[in-house]
Structure formats: structure tokens, C-alpha cells
Design an enzyme around this catalytic site. Structure first.
Site, PDB file in Angstrom:
ATOM      1  N   ARG A  23     -12.213 -14.798  -2.090  1.00 29.62           N
ATOM      2  CA  ARG A  23     -11.339 -15.444  -1.104  1.00 29.62           C
ATOM      3  C   ARG A  23     -12.102 -16.364  -0.145  1.00 29.62           C
ATOM      4  O   ARG A  23     -11.496 -17.253   0.460  1.00 29.62           O
ATOM      5  CB  ARG A  23     -10.539 -14.386  -0.327  1.00 29.62           C
ATOM      6  N   LYS A  48     -12.064  -9.668  -3.809  1.00 26.17           N
ATOM      7  CA  LYS A  48     -10.614  -9.388  -3.824  1.00 26.17           C
ATOM      8  C   LYS A  48     -10.011 -10.017  -5.086  1.00 26.17           C
ATOM      9  O   LYS A  48     -10.734 -10.300  -6.027  1.00 26.17           O
ATOM     10  CB  LYS A  48      -9.964  -9.924  -2.548  1.00 26.17           C
ATOM     11  N   ASP A  82      -6.781  -8.170   4.479  1.00 24.52           N
ATOM     12  CA  ASP A  82      -5.976  -8.948   3.522  1.00 24.52           C
ATOM     13  C   ASP A  82      -5.400 -10.224   4.133  1.00 24.52           C
ATOM     14  O   ASP A  82      -4.807 -11.039   3.432  1.00 24.52           O
ATOM     15  CB  ASP A  82      -4.817  -8.095   2.989  1.00 24.52           C
ATOM     16  N   SER A  90       0.837  -1.210   0.000  1.00 26.54           N
ATOM     17  CA  SER A  90       0.000   0.000   0.000  1.00 26.54           C
ATOM     18  C   SER A  90       0.869   1.257   0.000  1.00 26.54           C
ATOM     19  O   SER A  90       0.602   2.220  -0.723  1.00 26.54           O
ATOM     20  CB  SER A  90      -0.894   0.021   1.235  1.00 26.54           C
TER      21      SER A  90
END
Ligand code: S3P
Length: 746
Positions: A656, A652, A625, A332
Site C-alpha cells: 500500500r 497488505k 487499514d 473483521s
């Protein structure tokens, strides 16, 4: 003849190839090998070539004359030099052609269409102009190869009235030769080919010719090194062909030579002036564009994407982890450091930059918009900022690979520029929802179009005036918040974004670090437009999302004791530590400090028995995440773990919830997917083959699972591990896990 499906022509067609040189001969040879046609007939104005082609088994039979060959053919392929096309087409016009399809392999489509017009007065509907982008510096029938077109592009340039079935049949013929076929406008074809094929050939011919005329020519050729050889290989190509192309595509070739001359002059001026920043700019841009171009091409190639799917990880059971590990830089922060550095005034030096494909895609996108960026060199990147309004239009769409963060954040920045831009991505990114950013951006006045269903590509209009808005985010998303804040820097008035939950706050922190004020009040962040960014140095901490794999690995593998160094522990990211601690993990933080506005620490993890828990909803956005690997922790824990309120996981890089539930079930774990989460009962795990669905975090999570499985776990489709953690396998091995790569895509 057969019906409208080109498949039904199998075994039916007689194809006449006129011109048995390298291209015509290779086409005939590949067609024969495919077995798709009834017969392949050859004609050449040199009888010796027909004889040779028969002897070599390139054709089924030779024709004694053009008219004899045409009378037996259903499809006629013209493969002669460009300037021989018009006389040939005129000869054809005098023959009986009804129902016959004609195509060609000439390099210039404008000239071919013009010649056809001169020969037939109007272009026949059964004529399909084409061009295989393949060749060799070798020429003549003896150089013909049946694999010349395999995995090469063939461009067809049908006109508006060209018969659709004829196009389909010609396409099919090329496909059975192994080629990838696409259609293009005639003019566009000629411009693109002038730049990508014709110009480099003329440069090679001209360089060799110029040097051959130098008094030192003996020495030049004797001592010429690999660079000269590589650059001039194509100067050995067929002179007649290239003579004809130069005259047939004259306008576009001249334009390409002018464009090149301007570039060469810019380089000359930079050298003459000793302008090292301009020189570095040219070389860095070129090198990275070349590298990026290679990846981009290979990523889009069918063959390569198959290979990527074939890249598997094989993780062996057992083992424990120990030692000090530094995982790569935060994804990020790496994305944002390029974006803000590029728009800042001055030079930003970034250390610890993540050299993974996602962050590299952002870096390349800004290079494409004219920003000089040096590196990455061992994690160091130097960004020469161009200021808030200094970006230049990219001649190509910006390809962002797998990177959702890049696309959503850049949507905000691009919406405020003076030029149009298109953002594209790979298969996974092309299926991800973008309305969450395009809708609020439209309210700000942006002009953005998505594909149907609100997915990429994003076509973003330039020169839109943005105005500040207040936006209440329906889902807690840092990407949406960041996108709007970045757009807000360019908007009139104030932009404020309210979040229903905690989201990572790197954008606010980094904007402040670049001297752009941001106001944070409770759950709302605001920014006023019209400010500027001042370059600053950035130390990117190790990514907690990557560290999480080793945190879980060390927790579940008995006898483990590891220290993960310099990890970012920003409270908006550190949910994984909280969740693991609630499950009973033995985690301690040492060496806590603040570096460049971000808290970092060394994280020590020792193995400990884990227990199932109900994951507190408040921790979901701050560990968003990390759930793939937390599901693995849950599978190894005693009892039941329940996750709710995490529907975001379904959109995502893969779904997931489904990908992990499927894989865990294959390993014998009771994992029940819910619309917004999962219920997992900890149990023994068997070995097996699981699919990562191209999702980096799923792939790495299952590699961790193998520590506790009874047999080997083979994880399919793992090339995307390189998006966030390129050296995962190496570090995992170093720490004590057993992981190897199978079917790597070198
Ligand atoms: C990111 C925000 C998160 C996260 C993503 C990176 C970012 O997405 O999942 O991997 O850098 O802003 P959302 O903001 O959509 O939750």
C-alpha cells in the site's frame, strides 16, 4: 524436424484427425483456423463425413484410408467413440508409426490406456492420452465449430514414460485451439469425470426415459417448464458415445451413481420425516455451493480474471457530500461471527453481516465443513452451530479468495481439528506472509506447511495435540493474536499473546460474548483451552474502515455535511477519527451506545481545511487499514504529512505504500515512499489513470481523491472493491460523488 520447443513446430506439422464427429471436426476446424499446422487431414470410416468435412472447409484434405492418412501425418488425433478405440488402435499398431505422435479425445482415460496396451503390448512413448472437456448435445461433422474449445479445459493424462516433447506438442495444438491444458493422473481423471460429467448425463437420460414411460407422458412433456428443459438438455446427446462411456468407465460411474443415490435417499428421508432443518441444510448448502462454484470457477478462469482487471472506476472531479449513509457491516466482526457461530452450541443470528466477498468466503468455508448457514438475506445470517468438535472435513481445499483475515484466523482453528485441510486464496492472498501465524502455531504443536517463501496455500494436518504457549508478537497484529487465541481454545493449558502495540480486540470481546472467558492484562491476552461457546445474537456495526472513505471525502469536498450511521467506534479501530481531527477535520460523534459488546455512534463530518501532520506512531495500528485514504487526505492538506512505523502496509492486499505513492505521483502529488511510511506534500492534483493493483482500499481511496482533482481519475483493476464494500459506487453516487464502473464483469 524442428527442435524441442513446440513453438518451433509452427507451420511444420501435418495432423491427421481420425473420426470427424463433433469433437474431431471441431478440433480440425480450430486447428485450420489457427494456421499453426502445415495441413489438417481427415479420415472417417464413413466416406460421406470426409466429403462433408472437405466441403465445409474443416480439413485441408481427406484420406482414402487410415494407412494413407497415417503415412502423411506427424500427429494423429483419435476422436472416435470409446468402444471403437481398441479396434482403431490395433489397426494403427500394424502401421509404420516411427516418430509420429498419437493422441486422443476419448472421455475415459483408463479404458483408452488399456486398449492401447492390448493393441501395442506396451504403451508407446509417443502416445499422449487426452480429453477435451467440451461438447454439445449436437453431434456429427456438421455441428463442428472452430470455437468449441475456447476457454475450455483439456486434460492430458501422460504416463511416467510418455515423451515430454510429444506432451508439449499436443498441449500446443490444444492451446492454439483456444483451450486451457492441464495434466492429471489417469485414475484421478476418470473419477472426477464420472462425477462431474458422466453422472449428470446418466441422470438426464434416466429422468427423461423414466418420465417418457409414465402413462402421463403426454402431459408431462407438453407442460414441462424451464426446470425440466434445463435439467434434461444433455439427454439429447449422442447415445453411442454415452453408451460407450458407461461401459468404459464402469467402476467410477457405478461409484458416482451410488454416491448420488445415497444423497437422494437422504433427501427422501428428510421429506418423508418432514425434517425441515435437514431439508433447509441440503438446499442452502447446495444453493450456496452452486453459487460459490460459479464464482470460484469464474475467478480462476483466465478470461474472467482478465475481465476483472479490466473493471475500472472512473471518478469525476468536484461535488460535495450530504445526507445520512449507512456503510456495510464490519469485515473483521463478520468473519469472526461466522467462525464463532459455527463452533458454538445453538443458533447464532447475525444482523448487519457484510455481504462482501471476503466474509462470504469465510461463510462458504464453514458450509464446506458441514455447517448449516442460512442467508445472507439483507444482512441477516443464521448459523446453526455444530459445537467445538462438530466440523466435518471438506472434500475440497477451502478457497478464501482475497481474505487475509479468514486465512490467518482459520489457520488457528484448523490446526486444532481432527482432519486435514488446505487453505487457498487468490493471487494477492497467495503472495501474503503466513509464517507470522504458522511459526507460533507450530510451537503449539500444529502441523502446517506453507508454500516456499511462507505463503499460501496452507496444508494443515489434523489430529495434532496443541499445547498452550506464551507468544511475544514481533509486530502488533490482531490477526496473529486472534489466530493464537482461537487455537488456544483447543490447546492444553493456557495460551497468552503479548502485543507490542494496540490491536483490534474484536476476538476478545466476541469470545466473551459467546461465553468463553478471556483474560486481558496490560498488553497480554490469555485463554485457557477446553471451554465451549454458547450461541448468541450479533449486531454487526457499520465498518469504520469503509466509513473512512466518506469521512475523508466529506472533509476535503467543500460544502459537505454527512452523517455516517451506526459505525463501530471501538477504540482499537478509531485511529482514523483521531488522525483526521489532528489534521483539522470537523467530526462529531452522536448517538453513542454499546451494541452487542461493541461501541457504535453516528459520525457527522463537515468539510474543513486540513493541515499536514506527523502521524503519531501510537495511532498507526489503530488506523492500519485507513492509510490509503488518509494519504489522500494528506495530499489535499496544507503542508507536509509524515507517516513512519507503518511497514505493515507493505504486506497488505497490495504494497500500500508503493501503490499509493505511484498513484499520487501520477496525479502530480509529491509523495515520497519510505520503507515504513510516506512523506506527502499537499498540493493540487491533476486527473490521470492510476492502478489499484487489485487492492480494494487503494481503488476507493483514489475515487475519493477525484473530488479534488482537476480532471477525471480512471482507476484500474477495481473488481476487488466487492471484497469489503460491494455497494461503494452506489453509496458514493448517492452521497454526491461522481463515480462509475467501466467494463464491469457481468
Ligand atoms: C484484521 C486485522 C488487521 C487488518 C485487517 C483485519 C482483523 O490486520 O489490517 O484488515 O480482522 O483481525 P493485522 O492484524 O495483520 O494488522
Amino acid at each position: 524436424m524442428a527442435d524441442n520447443n513446440p513453438e518451433s513446430f509452427s507451420g511444420q506439422l501435418s495432423v491427421l484427425v481420425v473420426g470427424l464427429g463433433l469433437i474431431g471436426g471441431s478440433f480440425a476446424r480450430a486447428l485450420r483456423k489457427s494456421g499453426f499446422c502445415r495441413s489438417v487431414i481427415g479420415f472417417d470410416r464413413q466416406p460421406s463425413s470426409i466429403v462433408k468435412a472437405s466441403e465445409l472447409g474443416i480439413i485441408d484434405q481427406g484420406a482414402n484410408s487410415l494407412s494413407e492418412g497415417v503415412s502423411q501425418a506427424d500427429v494423429i488425433m483419435l476422436s472416435v467413440p470409446m468402444l471403437a478405440m481398441e479396434p482403431l488402435l490395433k489397426q494403427l499398431a500394424g502401421l509404420e508409426l516411427s516418430g509420429k505422435m498419437i493422441t486422443d479425445a476419448g472421455s475415459c482415460k483408463g479404458a483408452f490406456v488399456k486398449s492401447a496396451l492390448a493393441a501395442f503390448q506396451e504403451i508407446p512413448a509417443m502416445l499422449v492420452p487426452g480429453h477435451p472437456i467440451a461438447g454439445s448435445e449436437k453431434s456429427g461433422v456438421t455441428a463442428a465449430r472452430d470455437d468449441l474449445f475456447v476457454a475450455h479445459n483439456v486434460l492430458l493424462t501422460p504416463l511416467s514414460h510418455t515423451d515430454a516433447l510429444a506432451v508439449a506438442v499436443v498441449k500446443k495444438l490444444w492451446e492454439v485451439c483456444g483451450a486451457r491444458v492441464s495434466c492429471m493422473e489417469v485414475e484421478h481423471h476418470d473419477q472426477v469425470l464420472a462425477l462431474t460429467s458422466h453422472l449428470p448425463h446418466y441422470l438426464a437420460f434416466s429422468l427423461v426415459d423414466t418420465l417418457a414411460g409414465e402413462p402421463e407422458n403426454q402431459a408431462i412433456f407438453r407442460y414441462a417448464a424451464g426446470g425440466f428443459r434445463d435439467f434434461t438438455r444433455i439427454a439429447g446427446s449422442d447415445p453411442v458415445m454415452w453408451h460407450d462411456i458407461a461401459l468404459s468407465n464402469r467402476e467410477a460411474v457405478l461409484e458416482s451413481i451410488d454416491t448420488f443415490s445415497e444423497g437422494l435417499n437422504r433427501l427422501r428421508t428428510a421429506i418423508a420425516k418432514g425434517d425441515s432443518s435437514a431439508l433447509s441444510g441440503i438446499f442452502e448448502r447446495a444453493r450456496s455451493a452452486r453459487n460459490h462454484f460459479a464464482t470460484l470457477l469464474s475467478r480462476r478462469m483466465y478470461m474472467a480474471s482478465c475481465k476483472e482487471k479490466m473493471q475500472s472506476l472512473v471518478a469525476g472531479p468536484g461535488g460535495s457530500l450530504c445526507g445520512h449513509l449507512r456503510v456495510p457491516g464490519d469485515k473483521s466482526i463478520s468473519h469472526r461471527s461466522i467462525m464463532l457461530g459455527a463452533l458454538a452450541e445453538g443458533t447464532t443470528v447475525i444482523d448487519g453481516f457484510l455481504e462482501g466477498e471476503d466474509a462470504m468466503a469465510t461463510l462458504q468455508a464453514f458450509r464446506n465443513m458441514g455447517v448449516v448457514i442460512e442467508g445472507p438475506d439483507n444482512g441477516r445470517v443464521v448459523v446453526h452451530g455444530v459445537g467445538m468438535h462438530g466440523l466435518k472435513p471438506s472434500s475440497e481445499p477451502l478457497y478464501l479468495g482475497n481474505a487475509g483475515t479468514a486465512m490467518r484466523l482459520m489457520a488457528g482453528l484448523m490446526a486444532a481439528q481432527s482432519f486435514d485441510v488446505t487453505l487457498t486464496g487468490d493471487e494477492s492472498l497467495s503472495g501474503r506472509p503466513m509464517k507470522r501465524v504458522t511459526q507460533p502455531l507450530s510451537h503449539m504443536g500444529a502441523g502446517i506447511e506453507t508454500a516456499e517463501g511462507g505463503t499460501p496455500p496452507l496444508n494443515i494436518k489434523g489430529q495434532c495435540t496443541l499445547k498452550g504457549i506464551h507468544y511475544d508478537m514481533p509486530v502488533a497484529s490482531a490477526q496473529v493474536q486472534s489466530c493464537l487465541l482461537l487455537a488456544g481454545m483447543y490447546a492444553r493449558g493456557t495460551t497468552s499473546v503479548k502485543s507490542p502495540g494496540i490491536v483490534r480486540d474484536h476476538t476478545n470481546r466476541m469470545l466473551a460474548g459467546f461465553g468463553y472467558p478471556v483474560q486481558v492484562k496490560d498488553d497480554t491476552v490469555s485463554i485457557s483451552g477446553g471451554g465451549s461457546l454458547i450461541a448468541t445474537d450479533i449486531d454487526v456495526p457499520a465498518d469504520i474502515s469503509s466509513a473512512a472513505f466518506f469521512m475523508v471525502a466529506a472533509s476535503i469536498a467543500e460544502g459537505s455535511d454527512i452523517v455516517l450511521t451506526h459505525v463501530g467506534i471501538n477504540p482499537t479501530r478509531a485511529g482514523v477519527i483521531e488522525i483526521l481531527k489532528l489534521m483539522g477535520a470537523d467530526i462529531t460523534l452522536t448517538n453513542e451506545q454499546e451494541v452487542g459488546g461493541e461501541p457504535v455512534a453516528d459520525i457527522r463530518v463537515k468539510s474543513a481545511p486540513l493541515k499536514g501532520i506527523e502521524i503519531p506512531r501510537a495511532l498507526v495500528p489503530v488506523a492500519i487499514d485507513e492509510f490509503p485514504v488518509l494519504f489522500v487526505a494528506a495530499a489535499c492538506a496544507n503542508g507536509r504529512t509524515v507517516l513512519r512505523g507503518a511497514e505493515e502496509l507493505r504486506v497488505k492486499e497490495s504494497d500500500r505504500i508503493q501503490s499509493m505513492a505511484d498513484g499520487l505521483q501520477i496525479l502530480g502529488v509529491e509523495a515520497k515512499p519510505l520503507a515504513d511510511g510516506m512523506i506527502i506534500h499537499g498540493s493540487k492534483m491533476s486527473g490521470g489513470t492510476v492502478d489499484s493493483c487489485g487492492d480494494h482500499r487503494i481503488a476507493m481511496a483514489f475515487a475519493v481523491a477525484a473530488l479534488k482533482s482537476e480532471g477525471e481519475i480512471r482507476i484500474l483493476d477495481c473488481a476487488n472493491v466487492a471484497t469489503s464494500f460491494p455497494n461503494f459506487v452506489m453509496l458514493a453516487e448517492q452521497a454526491g460523488m461522481t463515480v462509475s464502473v467501466e467494463g464491469s464483469n457481468e
